[in-house]
Structure formats: C-alpha cells, structure tokens
Design a protein around this motif. Structure first.
Motif, mmCIF file in Angstrom:
data_model
loop_
_atom_site.group_PDB
_atom_site.id
_atom_site.type_symbol
_atom_site.label_atom_id
_atom_site.label_comp_id
_atom_site.label_asym_id
_atom_site.label_seq_id
_atom_site.Cartn_x
_atom_site.Cartn_y
_atom_site.Cartn_z
ATOM 1 N N THR A 68 0.854 -1.180 0.000
ATOM 2 C CA THR A 68 0.000 0.000 0.000
ATOM 3 C C THR A 68 0.896 1.238 0.000
ATOM 4 O OG1 THR A 68 -0.079 0.088 2.411
ATOM 5 C CG2 THR A 68 -1.794 -1.228 1.303
ATOM 6 N N PRO A 69 0.344 2.427 -0.240
ATOM 7 C CA PRO A 69 1.178 3.638 -0.252
ATOM 8 C C PRO A 69 1.957 3.874 1.048
ATOM 9 C CG PRO A 69 -0.939 4.103 -1.237
ATOM 10 C CD PRO A 69 -1.026 2.710 -0.671
ATOM 11 N N ASP A 70 1.442 3.359 2.178
ATOM 12 C CA ASP A 70 2.181 3.535 3.431
ATOM 13 C C ASP A 70 3.130 2.379 3.733
ATOM 14 O OD1 ASP A 70 0.121 1.792 3.974
ATOM 15 O OD2 ASP A 70 -0.591 2.814 5.757
ATOM 16 N N GLY A 71 3.373 1.493 2.757
ATOM 17 C CA GLY A 71 4.391 0.463 2.881
ATOM 18 C C GLY A 71 3.953 -0.830 3.533
ATOM 19 N N VAL A 72 2.658 -1.043 3.691
ATOM 20 C CA VAL A 72 2.137 -2.254 4.302
ATOM 21 C C VAL A 72 1.727 -3.222 3.191
ATOM 22 C CG1 VAL A 72 0.316 -3.179 5.794
ATOM 23 C CG2 VAL A 72 1.323 -0.948 6.301
ATOM 24 N N SER A 73 2.022 -4.508 3.373
ATOM 25 C CA SER A 73 1.628 -5.466 2.341
ATOM 26 C C SER A 73 0.108 -5.616 2.325
ATOM 27 C CB SER A 73 2.303 -6.822 2.551
ATOM 28 O OG SER A 73 1.854 -7.433 3.721
ATOM 29 N N ILE A 74 -0.421 -5.827 1.153
ATOM 30 C CA ILE A 74 -1.857 -5.984 0.970
ATOM 31 C C ILE A 74 -2.240 -7.375 1.481
ATOM 32 C CG2 ILE A 74 -3.713 -6.097 -0.736
ATOM 33 C CD1 ILE A 74 -1.894 -4.151 -2.436
ATOM 34 N N ASP A 75 -3.166 -7.427 2.395
ATOM 35 C CA ASP A 75 -3.556 -8.672 3.059
ATOM 36 C C ASP A 75 -4.782 -9.254 2.348
ATOM 37 O OD1 ASP A 75 -4.330 -10.722 4.764
ATOM 38 O OD2 ASP A 75 -3.955 -9.551 6.584
ATOM 39 N N ALA A 76 -4.593 -10.366 1.663
ATOM 40 C CA ALA A 76 -5.672 -10.988 0.893
ATOM 41 C C ALA A 76 -6.802 -11.511 1.786
ATOM 42 C CB ALA A 76 -5.122 -12.124 0.047
ATOM 43 N N LEU A 77 -6.542 -11.694 3.073
ATOM 44 C CA LEU A 77 -7.578 -12.164 3.985
ATOM 45 C C LEU A 77 -8.651 -11.104 4.215
ATOM 46 C CD1 LEU A 77 -8.573 -14.334 6.042
ATOM 47 C CD2 LEU A 77 -7.148 -13.160 7.744
ATOM 48 N N PRO A 79 -11.268 -7.906 3.640
ATOM 49 C CA PRO A 79 -12.131 -7.306 2.614
ATOM 50 C C PRO A 79 -11.712 -5.860 2.374
ATOM 51 C CG PRO A 79 -13.238 -7.254 4.723
ATOM 52 C CD PRO A 79 -11.934 -7.987 4.942
ATOM 53 N N LYS A 80 -12.308 -5.239 1.392
ATOM 54 C CA LYS A 80 -12.095 -3.806 1.150
ATOM 55 C C LYS A 80 -12.925 -3.048 2.177
ATOM 56 C CE LYS A 80 -11.176 -0.239 -1.744
ATOM 57 N NZ LYS A 80 -10.433 0.713 -0.981
ATOM 58 N N PHE A 81 -12.242 -2.239 2.983
ATOM 59 C CA PHE A 81 -12.927 -1.450 4.014
ATOM 60 C C PHE A 81 -13.196 -0.042 3.495
ATOM 61 C CE2 PHE A 81 -10.758 -4.591 6.754
ATOM 62 C CZ PHE A 81 -11.822 -4.989 7.558
ATOM 63 N N PRO A 82 -14.244 0.618 3.998
ATOM 64 C CA PRO A 82 -14.534 1.987 3.574
ATOM 65 C C PRO A 82 -13.544 3.018 4.130
ATOM 66 C CG PRO A 82 -16.188 1.241 5.146
ATOM 67 C CD PRO A 82 -15.313 0.067 4.839
ATOM 68 N N LEU A 83 -12.791 2.664 5.149
ATOM 69 C CA LEU A 83 -11.715 3.517 5.669
ATOM 70 C C LEU A 83 -10.408 2.778 5.419
ATOM 71 C CD1 LEU A 83 -13.299 4.538 9.111
ATOM 72 C CD2 LEU A 83 -13.368 5.809 6.947
ATOM 73 N N GLU A 84 -9.318 3.514 5.132
ATOM 74 C CA GLU A 84 -8.106 2.817 4.701
ATOM 75 C C GLU A 84 -6.839 3.164 5.466
ATOM 76 O OE1 GLU A 84 -7.797 3.381 0.488
ATOM 77 O OE2 GLU A 84 -9.542 2.121 0.098
ATOM 78 N N LYS A 85 -6.814 4.247 6.211
ATOM 79 C CA LYS A 85 -5.598 4.602 6.927
ATOM 80 C C LYS A 85 -5.489 3.735 8.176
ATOM 81 C CE LYS A 85 -2.701 8.240 8.428
ATOM 82 N NZ LYS A 85 -2.245 9.544 8.179
ATOM 83 N N ALA A 86 -4.477 2.870 8.218
ATOM 84 C CA ALA A 86 -4.370 1.868 9.277
ATOM 85 C C ALA A 86 -3.444 2.326 10.401
ATOM 86 C CB ALA A 86 -3.859 0.556 8.696
ATOM 87 N N MET A 87 -3.826 1.925 11.608
ATOM 88 C CA MET A 87 -3.006 2.153 12.801
ATOM 89 C C MET A 87 -3.001 0.858 13.608
ATOM 90 S SD MET A 87 -4.518 5.816 14.070
ATOM 91 C CE MET A 87 -6.194 5.218 14.175
ATOM 92 N N ALA A 88 -1.930 0.660 14.365
ATOM 93 C CA ALA A 88 -1.869 -0.492 15.255
ATOM 94 C C ALA A 88 -2.859 -0.297 16.389
ATOM 95 C CB ALA A 88 -0.464 -0.664 15.804
ATOM 96 N N GLY A 89 -3.585 -1.342 16.721
ATOM 97 C CA GLY A 89 -4.554 -1.278 17.797
ATOM 98 C C GLY A 89 -4.245 -2.227 18.933
ATOM 99 N N GLY A 90 -3.273 -3.098 18.738
ATOM 100 C CA GLY A 90 -2.901 -4.014 19.802
ATOM 101 C C GLY A 90 -2.418 -5.341 19.256
ATOM 102 N N LEU A 91 -1.620 -6.008 20.070
ATOM 103 C CA LEU A 91 -1.088 -7.323 19.726
ATOM 104 C C LEU A 91 -1.022 -8.133 21.008
ATOM 105 C CD1 LEU A 91 0.273 -9.174 17.571
ATOM 106 C CD2 LEU A 91 2.446 -8.205 18.303
ATOM 107 N N ASN A 92 -1.624 -9.309 20.997
ATOM 108 C CA ASN A 92 -1.584 -10.198 22.142
ATOM 109 C C ASN A 92 -1.058 -11.543 21.661
ATOM 110 O OD1 ASN A 92 -1.982 -11.327 24.693
ATOM 111 N ND2 ASN A 92 -4.071 -11.938 24.188
ATOM 112 N N ILE A 93 0.049 -11.997 22.241
ATOM 113 C CA ILE A 93 0.650 -13.265 21.837
ATOM 114 C C ILE A 93 0.672 -14.206 23.028
ATOM 115 C CG2 ILE A 93 2.681 -14.413 20.886
ATOM 116 C CD1 ILE A 93 3.461 -11.694 19.659
#
Length: 151
Positions: A68-77, A79-93
């Motif tokens: 994507t323009p911000d350098g993130v790989s396009i995730d085929a999993l 769907p197309k969302f109506p909003l596109e600017k992504a931010m990290a929201g959390g990671l739990n491992i």
C-alpha cells in the motif's frame, strides 16, 4: 449496524487464510537472535527460538508494487474497508510450546471481528485477526491476536 459496516462487509467475519507450513531451522533461529539482539546462548546456538521468531517466519515476501502507499503489504484475507488509513490497535501473543529447530509449524489466520466506534476525529473501524500456529501433532504452539484500527 452502522453506516460504515454493511451486512456484506460483516459476512467476512470468520474468513480464514489457507494454512501455511514452514520448517524451523537452527540457522534461522541464530540469524533472528543476532538481528534482534537476543544474546542468550540458547538462542545464539539455535537450540530454542526467541520470542517473536514466528512473525517473520510467516510474513509474506512481496514485491514493492504489492504494498500500500504507506508500505504495508496488501492482506488478501481482508475485505475492502470503507476507511483505509491503518493504525496499530494491539497485539496479544500467547506462547503455548517452545519452538525448536526441526519443528514443522502451520499457521492459519482468521478474521474474527469487525466493529466500529466513534473517535475524537471521526469514525473508526476495528478489525481483529487471530493467527493460530500448530505443530505437526496439531498442538497449539502460539496464538496471536492482532487488532488494527482504520480511520
């Protein structure tokens, strides 16, 4: 249901990726340990994988035009969302078993949630993806839940 989240968009919840199978090698463990500064002998010798080793093991290697323009790989999993600017929201491992050289691991990713909220600057869409990594005995090795926020 909100104006942003159509019934069609929400039908993607539960969608799964194709399973990916990878082998863990002593060399890859050692390279990852050096690259990430994990200087404990068990990691440098390649006897045990350090935390977060699974992340690049299952990352796709993609061409630049597949970003994507911000350098993130396009995730085929996803769907197309109506909003596109992504931010990290959390990671739990959750780590359930150690990763060792010679392990064959299989990952499957599932889109588990899509929801929206109103933020200070407007509407936000949240989505969650759970990646389960199992060994050849089918035992859970790692469960990773990633939350992303779109604005």
């Amino acid at each position: 249901m909100s104006e942003l989240l159509s019934a069609e968009l929400l039908t993607n919840i539960g969608r799964q990726s194709e399973p990916r199978r990878e082998i863990v090698t002593r060399r890859d463990i050692r390279k990852y340990a050096v690259a990430t500064g994990n200087r404990q002998r068990k990691y440098l010798d390649g006897d045990l994988a350090p935390p977060m080793f699974h992340v690049p093991l299952f990352w796709d290697v993609v061409e630049l035009d597949q970003l994507t323009p911000d350098g993130v790989s396009i995730d085929a999993l996803l769907p197309k969302f109506p909003l596109e600017k992504a931010m990290a929201g959390g990671l739990n491992i959750e780590y359930h078993k150690p990763i060792r050289p010679g392990d064959w691991l299989t990952s499957t990713r599932t889109l588990t949630a899509i929801y929206d909220k109103k933020g200070r600057s407007g509407a936000l869409i949240f989505y969650e993806v759970v990646m389960d990594i199992v060994d050849d005995d089918g035992e859970l090795v790692i469960r990773e839940k990633t939350t992303r926020i779109l604005r």
